[in-house]
Design a protein around this motif. Structure first.
Motif, short mmCIF file in Angstrom:
data_model
loop_
_atom_site.label_atom_id
_atom_site.label_comp_id
_atom_site.label_asym_id
_atom_site.label_seq_id
_atom_site.Cartn_x
_atom_site.Cartn_y
_atom_site.Cartn_z
N ALA A 110 -14.92 13.39 -20.53
CA ALA A 110 -14.06 13.88 -21.46
C ALA A 110 -14.84 13.88 -22.83
N GLY A 111 -15.97 13.57 -22.35
CA GLY A 111 -17.26 12.56 -23.79
C GLY A 111 -17.70 15.11 -23.97
N ALA A 112 -18.55 15.39 -22.74
CA ALA A 112 -18.26 16.99 -22.49
C ALA A 112 -18.18 18.12 -23.18
N LEU A 113 -16.47 17.44 -22.72
CA LEU A 113 -15.99 18.84 -22.76
C LEU A 113 -15.40 18.74 -24.44
N LEU A 114 -14.57 17.40 -24.82
CA LEU A 114 -14.53 16.93 -25.56
C LEU A 114 -14.83 17.40 -26.85
N ALA A 115 -15.97 16.44 -26.60
CA ALA A 115 -17.55 16.31 -28.20
C ALA A 115 -18.55 16.48 -28.29
#
Length: 492
Positions: A110-115
Motif C-alpha cells: 500500500a505504501g509503495a503503490l499509494l505514496a
C-alpha cells in the motif's frame, strides 16, 4: 513361521523408517529450494511483463533484463529491510510470524503503490552527475550495474544474517558505477560525506531515543506502586506521541503527490493527530486495564495493540520511501531507453511500481523470517514495552533527520533502537547491582565470567552488523564498478 513373520515386519518397519527419514530430509532440503524457485518465477514474470509492455518488435531486451534485476532487488529488500519493522513486534510476541508477514505485505505494498511513486531521483539523491556519463548507453549500463551490485550485496547480507541498508547499497552501487564510467570527479562528494555521517548518526540517535523512552516507561510506569493507574495516565500519552510522529512522517514522505509539505506544516499535522489520538486512546486504555493485576505482565497487554499499529505504520512508511531503491534505477533505464536521454528525475511507470511492491511482498514471505528473528529476538530480549520504544524511536528519528536534512536509513535507525534498548538494560541492571552491593556489602559479588554471561546484548551480532554497515557502500561500489566494466565491454 511366527519368527519369520516378525522378522519380515521388523525389516519392513526399518525400511519404512528409512523412507520416512529420507522424505523428511528431502522436504527440509527442498524448503529453501521452493522459495528460490518461486522467486525465480516472479523474476521471469517481471521480465515477461516488461516484454509485453514494450511489445514492439524487436523486443527491448535491455528493459527486460532491467525489470528482472528490479524484481530481484525488490525481493531482497523484502527479505532484509522489512525485518526491521516487524522484528520487534514478533520478538515481543505481540504478533505471530504469519501475522507479521501478512500485515507487512499489505502495508508495504500500500505504501509503495499509494505514496511511493511520484518522482524518484534516478541518480539516487544526487550522488553522481549523469551529464558526465557522455552517452546514453553508458548511463544505462551504469544503472544496470548499480541495480545488480546492490541486489547481490543485500542478498549476501541476508544470507549471512546481517540487516543492512538497501538505501546505502544503492548509493554504493550508483557511486561505483559512476566512478567506473566517468571518473572520481563524477561523484558528488559532499553528498557522500553527509551519507557517511548518517551511518553513525542514524543508529546512535535511534538508540538514544529508544533508551530514553524505555527509561521513562520504567520510572513512570513499571517502578510505580500502582502500575495500572500509572499506565492509564501515561500509555495514552505514549500512543499520542507515536501517532503524532507517524502522522508528521507520513505527511512529509507520503503526500508529495498531492501537496508539497514543509517540516513546520508536517509537525502541525502531527500535533493535531497526537491530540486526537490522546482523546481517543484514553478511554480505550482505561477500559482495557479494568480487572488487570498490578504486575508487569499486565502492562504488556496495554502495549500490544499500539505496537501492532506502529509496526503496520512503519511498513507503510517503508514501502512509500524505500521501494524507490528497487525501482529507481529501473525507472531511469526505462526513461533513457524510451527517450534516448537521461534526466535527474523521472516519473515511475505504474507497472514498474507494481514490480517493486510485489517483489517486496514476495521477498518478505519467502525469505523474511530469518532476519525478523534476528532483529526481534537474537540481539536482545524484547517485550512489548521495549519493542514499542524501538518503534517510537524509528518514527521520531526520521522526523529529526528530515529536519536536519540528513539522508538516513530506516534499517540503521530500527536496529540502533534495538541495540539502544539492550545496552540501556545492561547499564540499568549493573546500576541496580551496585546499589544492592552498597546497601548490603555482604551480598555475593558475581564472578567476571558470570558477569560476561549475563550481558543482555549479544556482542557477536553487534560486531557482525556494525561491520556489515561499514562495508556496505564500499563493497557495493566495488562490485558495481566491476560489473559496469564487464557490461560495457560486452556491449561495446
Amino acid at each position: 513361521m511366527q519368527d519369520d513373520t516378525d522378522r519380515h515386519f521388523d525389516t519392513l518397519d526399518r525400511d519404512l523408517g528409512r523412507i520416512g527419514t529420507l522424505e523428511y530430509a528431502t522436504a527440509y532440503v527442498a524448503r529453501p529450494m521452493v522459495g528460490m524457485g518461486i522467486a525465480l518465477v516472479f523474476m521471469a514474470l517481471a521480465g515477461l511483463a516488461a516484454a509485453i509492455f514494450f511489445g514492439q518488435q524487436p523486443i527491448n531486451y535491455v528493459i527486460v533484463a532491467a525489470a528482472v534485476l528490479g524484481a530481484y532487488m525488490a525481493i531482497n529488500i523484502g527479505a532484509n529491510d522489512v525485518a526491521n519493522n516487524m522484528g520487534p513486534a514478533v520478538g515481543a510476541n505481540a504478533l505471530t510470524m504469519g501475522g507479521a508477514i501478512a500485515i507487512a505485505a499489505i502495508f508495504e505494498s500500500a505504501g509503495a503503490l499509494l505514496a511511493g511513486g511520484d518522482v524518484v531521483s534516478t541518480i539516487s539523491k544526487g550522488i553522481i552527475d549523469p551529464s558526465g556519463m557522455g552517452e546514453t548507453n553508458t548511463f544505462i549500463w551504469a544503472m544496470m550495474a548499480a541495480l545488480m551490485s546492490s541486489a547481490l550485496w543485500v542478498n549476501l547480507a541476508t544470507w549471512v544474517g546481517a540487516p543492512v541498508s538497501t538505501t546505502h547499497s544503492v548509493v554504493g552501487g550508483v557511486m561505483g558505477a559512476g566512478i567506473a564510467a566517468a571518473g572520481m570527479a563524477a561523484v558528488n562528494w559532499p553528498t557522500m560525506g553527509a551519507i557517511a555521517a548518517s551511518w553513525v548518526i542514524s543508529p546512535v540517535l535511534g538508540g538514544i531515543i529508544a533508551a530514553a523512552f524505555l527509561a521513562f516507561i520504567k520510572s513512570r510506569i513499571i517502578y510505580q506502586d500502582d502500575k495500572i493507574a500509572a499506565a492509564r495516565r501515561w500509555v495514552p500519552v505514549l500512543v499520542a506521541i507515536m501517532a503524532g510522529a507517524f502522522a508528521a512522517y507520513l505527511a512529509l514522505k507520503g503526500l508529495k503527490r498531492i501537496w508539497k509539505i514543509d517540516i513546520g506544516t508536517a509537525l502541525l499535522i502531527g500535533l493535531g493527530i497526537a491530540v486526537l489520538s490522546y482523546l481517543l486512546s484514553k478511554p480505550l486504555i482505561r477500559r482495557q486495564s479494568e480487572g488487570l493485576e498490578n504486575r508487569n505482565k499486565s502492562l504488556k497487554v496495554l502495549f500490544g495493540l499500539p505496537l501492532v499499529i506502529s509496526a503496520a505504520l512503519l511498513s507503510f512508511a517503508h514501502g512509500a520511501n524505500d521501494v524507490a531503491n528497487a525501482v529507481g534505477p529501473l525507472a531511469a533505464i526505462v526513461h533513457a531507453t524510451e527517450f534516448g536521454d537521461f534526466a535527474a528525475k523521472v516519473a515511475i511507470p505504474q507497472w514498474v511500481m507494481v514490480i517493486g511492491a510485489l517483489g517486496i511482498s514476495f521477498g518478505l514471505f519467502l525469505f523474511g523470517p530469518k532476519l525478523i528473528r534476528m532483529v526481534g529476538s537474537q540481539i536482545t530480549k524484547l517485550n512489548p514495552m521495549r519493542a514499542y520504544c524501538v518503534a517510537l524511536s524509528a518514527a521520531i528519528t526520521v522526523i529529526v533527520a528530515s529536519w536536519l536534512g540528513l539522508p538516513v536509513s530506516s534499517t540503521h535507525i530500527a536496529v540502533g533502537g534495538v541495540f539502544g534498548v539492550g545496552f540501556f538494560r545492561e547499564w540499568h541492571a549493573e546500576r541496580r547491582r551496585r546499589q544492592t552491593r552498597a546497601a548490603r556489602p555482604s551480598a555475593n559479588r558475581l564472578a567476571v565470567e558470570e558477569q560476561r554471561r549475563r550481558k543482555l546484548v549479544r556482542r557477536s551480532h553487534f560486531m557482525t552488523i556494525a561491520a556489515a554497515w561499514v562495508i556496505t557502500v564500499p563493497a557495493a561500489a566495488v562490485m558495481s564498478g566491476v560489473i559496469f566494466v564487464i557490461l560495457n565491454s560486452v556491449a561495446g
